[in-house]
Design a protein around this motif. Sequence first.
Motif, PDB file in Angstrom:
ATOM      1  N   MET A 261      42.891  37.154  50.178  1.00  0.00           N
ATOM      2  CA  MET A 261      41.817  37.444  49.265  1.00  0.00           C
ATOM      3  C   MET A 261      41.817  36.847  48.095  1.00  0.00           C
ATOM      4  O   MET A 261      40.557  36.851  47.533  1.00  0.00           O
ATOM      5  CB  MET A 261      42.055  39.241  48.632  1.00  0.00           C
ATOM      6  CG  MET A 261      42.567  40.105  49.676  1.00  0.00           C
ATOM      7  SD  MET A 261      41.053  40.335  50.592  1.00  0.00           S
ATOM      8  CE  MET A 261      39.724  41.149  49.582  1.00  0.00           C
ATOM      9  N   GLN A 262      42.586  36.068  47.777  1.00  0.00           N
ATOM     10  CA  GLN A 262      42.372  34.883  46.653  1.00  0.00           C
ATOM     11  C   GLN A 262      41.227  34.132  46.870  1.00  0.00           C
ATOM     12  O   GLN A 262      40.293  33.903  46.012  1.00  0.00           O
ATOM     13  CB  GLN A 262      43.650  34.334  46.541  1.00  0.00           C
ATOM     14  CG  GLN A 262      43.601  33.503  45.077  1.00  0.00           C
ATOM     15  CD  GLN A 262      43.578  34.291  43.931  1.00  0.00           C
ATOM     16  OE1 GLN A 262      44.379  35.538  43.832  1.00  0.00           O
ATOM     17  NE2 GLN A 262      43.284  33.783  42.807  1.00  0.00           N
TER      18      GLN A 262
ATOM     19  N   ARG B  43      37.865  35.926  46.620  1.00  0.00           N
ATOM     20  CA  ARG B  43      37.565  36.541  45.108  1.00  0.00           C
ATOM     21  C   ARG B  43      37.041  35.074  44.457  1.00  0.00           C
ATOM     22  O   ARG B  43      36.002  35.368  43.869  1.00  0.00           O
ATOM     23  CB  ARG B  43      38.849  36.760  44.456  1.00  0.00           C
ATOM     24  CG  ARG B  43      38.556  37.514  43.237  1.00  0.00           C
ATOM     25  CD  ARG B  43      39.712  38.111  42.638  1.00  0.00           C
ATOM     26  NE  ARG B  43      41.159  38.146  43.404  1.00  0.00           N
ATOM     27  CZ  ARG B  43      42.281  38.284  43.137  1.00  0.00           C
ATOM     28  NH1 ARG B  43      42.662  38.013  41.693  1.00  0.00           N
ATOM     29  NH2 ARG B  43      43.045  38.384  43.969  1.00  0.00           N
ATOM     30  N   LYS B  44      37.452  33.961  44.758  1.00  0.00           N
ATOM     31  CA  LYS B  44      37.192  32.735  44.165  1.00  0.00           C
ATOM     32  C   LYS B  44      35.466  32.615  44.555  1.00  0.00           C
ATOM     33  O   LYS B  44      34.632  32.116  43.572  1.00  0.00           O
ATOM     34  CB  LYS B  44      37.844  31.374  44.267  1.00  0.00           C
ATOM     35  CG  LYS B  44      39.378  31.588  43.422  1.00  0.00           C
ATOM     36  CD  LYS B  44      40.120  30.384  43.787  1.00  0.00           C
ATOM     37  CE  LYS B  44      41.219  30.442  43.159  1.00  0.00           C
ATOM     38  NZ  LYS B  44      42.148  29.113  43.666  1.00  0.00           N
TER      39      LYS B  44
ATOM     40  N   GLN C 181      33.345  34.885  42.865  1.00  0.00           N
ATOM     41  CA  GLN C 181      33.233  34.499  41.287  1.00  0.00           C
ATOM     42  C   GLN C 181      32.201  33.350  41.157  1.00  0.00           C
ATOM     43  O   GLN C 181      31.804  33.048  40.192  1.00  0.00           O
ATOM     44  CB  GLN C 181      34.330  34.326  40.770  1.00  0.00           C
ATOM     45  CG  GLN C 181      35.130  35.658  40.605  1.00  0.00           C
ATOM     46  CD  GLN C 181      36.444  35.603  39.929  1.00  0.00           C
ATOM     47  OE1 GLN C 181      37.020  34.444  39.884  1.00  0.00           O
ATOM     48  NE2 GLN C 181      37.184  36.792  39.706  1.00  0.00           N
TER      49      GLN C 181
END
Length: 114
Positions: free
Chosen positions: A105-106, A109-110, A113
């Motif tokens: 998920m990281q 998410r980046k 954003q």
Amino acid sequence: GYTIPFQYIDGVGSIFVISSCYDVQLKGWYQKSAQFLGQLSFPFYLLHALFICSFGSWLFLTLKTHHVVHPSFFSGVATLVVSILASLPFIKANTLWLKVLNNVMQPLRKKMQS
């Protein structure tokens, strides 16, 4: 046999409920204990009925057949210990699963954003 008055049990439960409503910052041993209980809660919830109905019942009947004094107390304590021990691998599996999920998920998410 000996019984614990329900007021004491309700009192301890009330302390937990009231303290959960406040922003309490624990440190050291208290923090580690609270984290362990939090990690233990879900696997224990899933497994405890299984162990009560199988292992606990079997142990109670075995102790009662052998005329052991207070078979319900001993089978209850043993069932609690076995349920906690059986929950420990699930805590480890959940920790590993969350690490994998966070790694997946990281990057998403980046990207969201940006």
